[in-house]
Scaffold this active site. Structure first.
Site, PDB file in Angstrom:
ATOM      1  N   HIS B  20      -3.130  -3.901  -2.555  1.00 31.89           N
ATOM      2  CA  HIS B  20      -1.916  -3.085  -2.656  1.00 31.89           C
ATOM      3  C   HIS B  20      -1.499  -2.707  -1.227  1.00 31.89           C
ATOM      4  O   HIS B  20      -2.285  -2.101  -0.487  1.00 31.89           O
ATOM      5  CB  HIS B  20      -2.178  -1.834  -3.506  1.00 31.89           C
ATOM      6  CG  HIS B  20      -2.541  -2.175  -4.920  1.00 31.89           C
ATOM      7  ND1 HIS B  20      -3.612  -1.611  -5.578  1.00 31.89           N
ATOM      8  CD2 HIS B  20      -1.966  -3.049  -5.784  1.00 31.89           C
ATOM      9  CE1 HIS B  20      -3.661  -2.124  -6.806  1.00 31.89           C
ATOM     10  NE2 HIS B  20      -2.683  -2.996  -6.954  1.00 31.89           N
ATOM     11  N   HIS B 109      -9.393  -0.223  -1.916  1.00 34.17           N
ATOM     12  CA  HIS B 109      -8.229   0.504  -2.433  1.00 34.17           C
ATOM     13  C   HIS B 109      -8.284   1.983  -2.060  1.00 34.17           C
ATOM     14  O   HIS B 109      -9.344   2.524  -1.763  1.00 34.17           O
ATOM     15  CB  HIS B 109      -8.183   0.395  -3.968  1.00 34.17           C
ATOM     16  CG  HIS B 109      -7.876  -0.974  -4.469  1.00 34.17           C
ATOM     17  ND1 HIS B 109      -6.626  -1.340  -4.904  1.00 34.17           N
ATOM     18  CD2 HIS B 109      -8.661  -2.073  -4.592  1.00 34.17           C
ATOM     19  CE1 HIS B 109      -6.647  -2.607  -5.273  1.00 34.17           C
ATOM     20  NE2 HIS B 109      -7.876  -3.083  -5.094  1.00 34.17           N
ATOM     21  N   GLU B 173     -12.447   2.582  -4.450  1.00 36.33           N
ATOM     22  CA  GLU B 173     -11.218   3.391  -4.638  1.00 36.33           C
ATOM     23  C   GLU B 173     -11.465   4.719  -3.947  1.00 36.33           C
ATOM     24  O   GLU B 173     -12.155   5.587  -4.482  1.00 36.33           O
ATOM     25  CB  GLU B 173     -10.986   3.671  -6.133  1.00 36.33           C
ATOM     26  CG  GLU B 173     -10.294   2.604  -6.906  1.00 36.33           C
ATOM     27  CD  GLU B 173      -8.781   2.535  -6.667  1.00 36.33           C
ATOM     28  OE1 GLU B 173      -8.242   3.315  -5.862  1.00 36.33           O
ATOM     29  OE2 GLU B 173      -8.162   1.672  -7.305  1.00 36.33           O
TER      30      GLU B 173
END
EC number: 3.5.1.114
Lengths: 307, 307
Positions: B20, B109, B173
């Site tokens: 991303h 992430h 994450e």
């Protein structure tokens, strides 16, 4: 004998949300007040809300073609405009045509910086909004997000903010909140501040006199970019000791950046200044890592409505 | 006699950042290791880094046409692909062609949720990566960002994560961090975890045996959407008592949302579950306000390298 600043009564207020489409507190409140404006009404003036950049709100981005809050230049506003113009140029002209003249603009923003409830003003001469800011600072409310006075009175040619199209204005910058996220603490604090501000305007219109006061103002000095490598790429991050320290004094020699090789970059200025907008997501593209301000103390004369 | 899980040695590791494009810790580390890969080398395997979605990184957005981390479906990967396909479909096929087969993928992430250092796995059968996660949980380091085991072993047809193209994988994450912002605490914690993880793989390859252990795993149960009005618009925000409470037990009757009229919406489930991804910016468009998990305790057999 005391001297007063006198201002004409405020008859029309507009609350703008979504000037940046991914700053969710203002987007949410403006949408809510468009559906049901009863909460923002007061006896002595009319108030309405407006989604300033509806396409950016729809896409949940800051803007489509260019920053709307840098599009209200005198040049743009004096042009007739054409179909081929960037969306935000056309939108600035539309907003100008639709609302001007009006007396007071609230412009609702969020920041990823730890700026609490920053009351941002663009004109040092707008003493009415400074009285309003003082009223907000003195009001009770969520003190985990204290109010700071921030003045960015840059030269007129560089000032293309939404505040340009109105007589008096206040921009609220609440943070930290990520873009695209709606935090309840930010949302309800912003709502509380707008309600208190509308109360102030109503009291003023009704003839209440507001005494003179002294206040601290964080006044724009300069922008600081990230360190960059020879290709122009950012080569360091905000130093952990500076991160989240908006409005905390920055002393000569304090660390401001850390490179990936672990080296500290120090603040080489000669005097204590006050950083703000530290690590604001939207400012990476503007080459701004943080903004330096000086803290000045102002004595503000009393205020009453012009008879 | 103790039983062992045996795995083949790991010979090729790829560290993906920018799956991303606006999750800055991984973007920054992957760029850094592309320029200078020495830090991620270990004696017993090769390691390289990759910017998974370079155009999204360039524009600092999550994706261009569709979410890359939902594009690694078996259907997409078995297709030849064509010029007219969405960018991320073509990129998933390129990554698959370029790297497959390989042994271990790290996928880096950030999240806007208060998830500390979440170690996200998509396969319950990948016990190697669970040993790796246990090693990270036992290692010293920045304990202000503790490690949580999160397992999202949804049915194969719905699983289109990058992890699909490799034998073993771990997604990190780290949060909370706003999109488009690089926080030093997140960046250096992620770097520390990757270095510790590479050390683990090296020790494993060298023949070190890792004993059996028990561990708590937060396992995906369901997604919860925001309350919506009749037009489908979100009509409430995450409740202040739920905000930032990732991995804290949610009990029947606890408040989960607050509407703009001030009404609390309560959790009506029948048992205690553990919310996570609370108020993740990127999940608004996926109609996910938070994810519910159950906490399960697993006994994991010992691990050693296949001779």
């Amino acid at each position: 004998m005391s001297s007063f600043v006198q201002c004409a009564p405020i008859s029309r207020v507009v609350v703008f949300g979504g000037t940046h489409g991914n700053e969710m507190s203002g987007v949410t409140l403006a949408k809510h007040w468009l559906k049901d404006p009863s909460e923002i009404q007061r006896p002595t003036f009319t108030a309405e809300s407006c989604i300033a950049n509806p396409l950016a709100v729809e896409k949940c981005v800051r803007y489509l073609d260019q920053d709307l809050n840098r599009s209200f230049s005198h040049e743009v506003l004096s042009c007739p405009g054409s179909e081929g113009d960037p969306y935000e140029i056309r939108r600035a002209q539309e907003i100008n045509r639709q609302y001007r003249p009006f007396d007071f603009a609230f412009d609702l923003h969020n920041t990823t910086s730890n700026m609490g409830a920053t009351l941002l003003r663009c004109s040092k001469d707008d003493l009415f909004s400074l009285h309003l800011a003082n009223y907000l600072q003195s009001s009770s409310g969520d003190q985990s997000m204290p109010c700071y006075n921030f003045l960015i009175d840059i030269p007129e040619k560089d000032n293309a903010y939404l505040q340009n199209i109105t007589k008096h204005a206040l921009c609220l910058e609440l943070g930290p909140q990520p873009q695209g996220v709606n935090r309840s603490d930010m949302l309800f604090r912003m709502r509380e501040l707008i309600n208190q501000a509308l109360d102030f305007i109503n009291l003023f219109n009704e003839g209440k006199e507001f005494p003179s006061f002294e206040t601290d103002i964080y006044r724009f000095v300069s922008r600081v970019d990230f360190p960059r490598d020879s290709a122009g790429e950012i080569s360091a991050v905000i130093h952990p000791e500076l991160q989240d320290k908006d409005y905390i004094p920055l002393k000569p020699g304090d660390p401001i950046f850390k490179t990936l090789s672990g080296k500290d970059v120090l603040y080489e200025g000669e005097k204590i200044l006050y950083p703000t907008f530290i690590n604001e997501a939207a400012y990476y593209e503007k080459k701004v890592a943080f903004i330096l301000t000086e803290k000045v103390n102002w004595k503000v004369p009393a205020l009453k409505v012009e008879q």
